[in-house]
Write an enzyme that holds these catalytic residues in place. Structure first.
Site, PDB file in Angstrom:
ATOM      1  N   GLY A 278       0.810  -1.265  -0.204  1.00 32.48           N
ATOM      2  CA  GLY A 278       0.038  -0.069   0.072  1.00 32.48           C
ATOM      3  C   GLY A 278       0.910   1.224  -0.137  1.00 32.48           C
ATOM      4  O   GLY A 278       1.889   1.217   0.328  1.00 32.48           O
TER       5      GLY A 278
ATOM      6  N   GLN B 116       2.639   9.939   1.502  1.00 32.01           N
ATOM      7  CA  GLN B 116       4.021   9.119   1.536  1.00 32.01           C
ATOM      8  C   GLN B 116       5.004   9.600   0.217  1.00 32.01           C
ATOM      9  O   GLN B 116       6.206   9.475   0.479  1.00 32.01           O
ATOM     10  CB  GLN B 116       3.753   7.765   1.655  1.00 32.01           C
ATOM     11  CG  GLN B 116       3.327   7.420   2.841  1.00 32.01           C
ATOM     12  CD  GLN B 116       3.067   5.948   2.799  1.00 32.01           C
ATOM     13  OE1 GLN B 116       1.954   5.474   2.272  1.00 32.01           O
ATOM     14  NE2 GLN B 116       3.929   5.099   3.439  1.00 32.01           N
TER      15      GLN B 116
ATOM     16  N   CYS C 199       5.814  -0.206   7.457  1.00 29.15           N
ATOM     17  CA  CYS C 199       5.671   0.956   6.519  1.00 29.15           C
ATOM     18  C   CYS C 199       6.787   1.304   5.858  1.00 29.15           C
ATOM     19  O   CYS C 199       7.632   1.433   6.390  1.00 29.15           O
ATOM     20  CB  CYS C 199       5.028   2.091   7.671  1.00 29.15           C
ATOM     21  SG  CYS C 199       4.537   3.659   6.744  1.00 29.15           S
ATOM     22  N   LEU C 200       6.236   1.750   4.560  1.00 31.51           N
ATOM     23  CA  LEU C 200       7.402   2.131   3.938  1.00 31.51           C
ATOM     24  C   LEU C 200       8.234   3.465   4.284  1.00 31.51           C
ATOM     25  O   LEU C 200       9.083   3.694   3.958  1.00 31.51           O
ATOM     26  CB  LEU C 200       6.882   2.364   2.324  1.00 31.51           C
ATOM     27  CG  LEU C 200       6.432   0.936   1.656  1.00 31.51           C
ATOM     28  CD1 LEU C 200       5.966   1.240   0.449  1.00 31.51           C
ATOM     29  CD2 LEU C 200       7.733  -0.024   1.539  1.00 31.51           C
TER      30      LEU C 200
ATOM     31  N   HIS D  37      -4.643   1.331   7.403  1.00 30.93           N
ATOM     32  CA  HIS D  37      -3.227   1.832   7.325  1.00 30.93           C
ATOM     33  C   HIS D  37      -3.073   2.981   6.445  1.00 30.93           C
ATOM     34  O   HIS D  37      -2.662   4.026   6.846  1.00 30.93           O
ATOM     35  CB  HIS D  37      -2.238   0.821   7.009  1.00 30.93           C
ATOM     36  CG  HIS D  37      -0.934   1.095   7.133  1.00 30.93           C
ATOM     37  ND1 HIS D  37      -0.202   0.792   8.208  1.00 30.93           N
ATOM     38  CD2 HIS D  37      -0.043   1.925   6.312  1.00 30.93           C
ATOM     39  CE1 HIS D  37       1.031   1.175   7.859  1.00 30.93           C
ATOM     40  NE2 HIS D  37       1.060   1.775   6.862  1.00 30.93           N
ATOM     41  N   GLU D  38      -3.797   3.008   5.379  1.00 35.52           N
ATOM     42  CA  GLU D  38      -3.322   3.755   4.075  1.00 35.52           C
ATOM     43  C   GLU D  38      -4.061   5.078   4.366  1.00 35.52           C
ATOM     44  O   GLU D  38      -3.822   6.298   4.149  1.00 35.52           O
ATOM     45  CB  GLU D  38      -3.344   3.204   2.802  1.00 35.52           C
ATOM     46  CG  GLU D  38      -2.597   1.947   2.280  1.00 35.52           C
ATOM     47  CD  GLU D  38      -1.166   2.496   2.614  1.00 35.52           C
ATOM     48  OE1 GLU D  38      -0.800   3.566   2.544  1.00 35.52           O
ATOM     49  OE2 GLU D  38      -0.222   1.600   3.129  1.00 35.52           O
TER      50      GLU D  38
ATOM     51  N   HIS E  90      -2.679   7.528   6.971  1.00 40.09           N
ATOM     52  CA  HIS E  90      -1.825   8.435   6.314  1.00 40.09           C
ATOM     53  C   HIS E  90      -2.379   9.494   5.580  1.00 40.09           C
ATOM     54  O   HIS E  90      -1.762  10.740   5.731  1.00 40.09           O
ATOM     55  CB  HIS E  90      -1.093   7.437   5.139  1.00 40.09           C
ATOM     56  CG  HIS E  90       0.217   6.857   5.546  1.00 40.09           C
ATOM     57  ND1 HIS E  90       1.224   7.401   6.294  1.00 40.09           N
ATOM     58  CD2 HIS E  90       0.236   5.341   5.350  1.00 40.09           C
ATOM     59  CE1 HIS E  90       2.137   6.397   6.424  1.00 40.09           C
ATOM     60  NE2 HIS E  90       1.601   5.215   6.058  1.00 40.09           N
TER      61      HIS E  90
END
Length: 166
Positions: free
Chosen positions: A48, A53, A90-91, A132-133, A136
């Site tokens: 994701g 991000q 997480c990235l 999660h996304e 963000h």
């Protein structure tokens, strides 16, 4: 398509903590953003990625938990049920993983790249990825919700409760 730079919480916290703006126009620039985000997510081995991000404060998310690419524009969780605890990563927070409580089932309302409104039910890992996304987009990072950090090198695949959300 192009790879975008993924912001890191350690160095870009102020940018990652901002609330993304609603998309009011789906144009060629937004479609390029969606394509670039998908390419960037896949190149980083994530599941994701949210536009903030990559430094774009728009309410846009891409997700693929192994069932194909899902693009969400202006996503909103309109239904939640149950709970689950999984290990997320997480990235934007490389090298850290932690247990997070999320709904077991959700329904997300969003627009697609053709500006069509739709609702998508999700459960299990897809529900985790959606939540999660969408977090963000509201300036929330999974580390804000961690119950306990986990060292993945000490967990074998058989005992792992989830995976990296991104």
């Amino acid at each position: 398509m192009a790879l975008r730079n993924i912001l890191k919480l350690e160095t870009d916290e102020a940018a990652l903590r901002k609330r993304a703006r609603e998309v009011t126009l789906i144009d060629k620039r937004l479609l390029t953003l969606l394509d670039d985000m998908a390419e960037t997510m896949y190149a980083a081995n994530g599941v994701g990625l949210a536009a903030p991000q990559v430094g774009v404060l728009k309410r846009v998310v891409v997700v693929d938990v192994g069932e194909g690419l899902i693009e969400l524009i202006n996503p909103v969780v309109v239904y939640r049920k149950g709970e689950q605890i999984n290990i997320e990563g997480c990235l934007s927070v490389p090298g850290k993983n932690g247990k997070v409580k999320r709904p077991e089932k959700v329904i997300v309302r969003a627009r697609n790249r053709k500006n069509e409104l739709f609702e998508m039910p999700a459960e299990g890992w897809l529900a985790v990825a959606f939540c999660h996304e969408i977090d963000h987009l509201n300036g929330t990072v999974y580390t804000d919700k961690v119950i306990e950090y986990v060292d993945l090198s000490k967990i074998d695949d058989e005992n792992q409760e989830g995976g990296d959300a991104e």
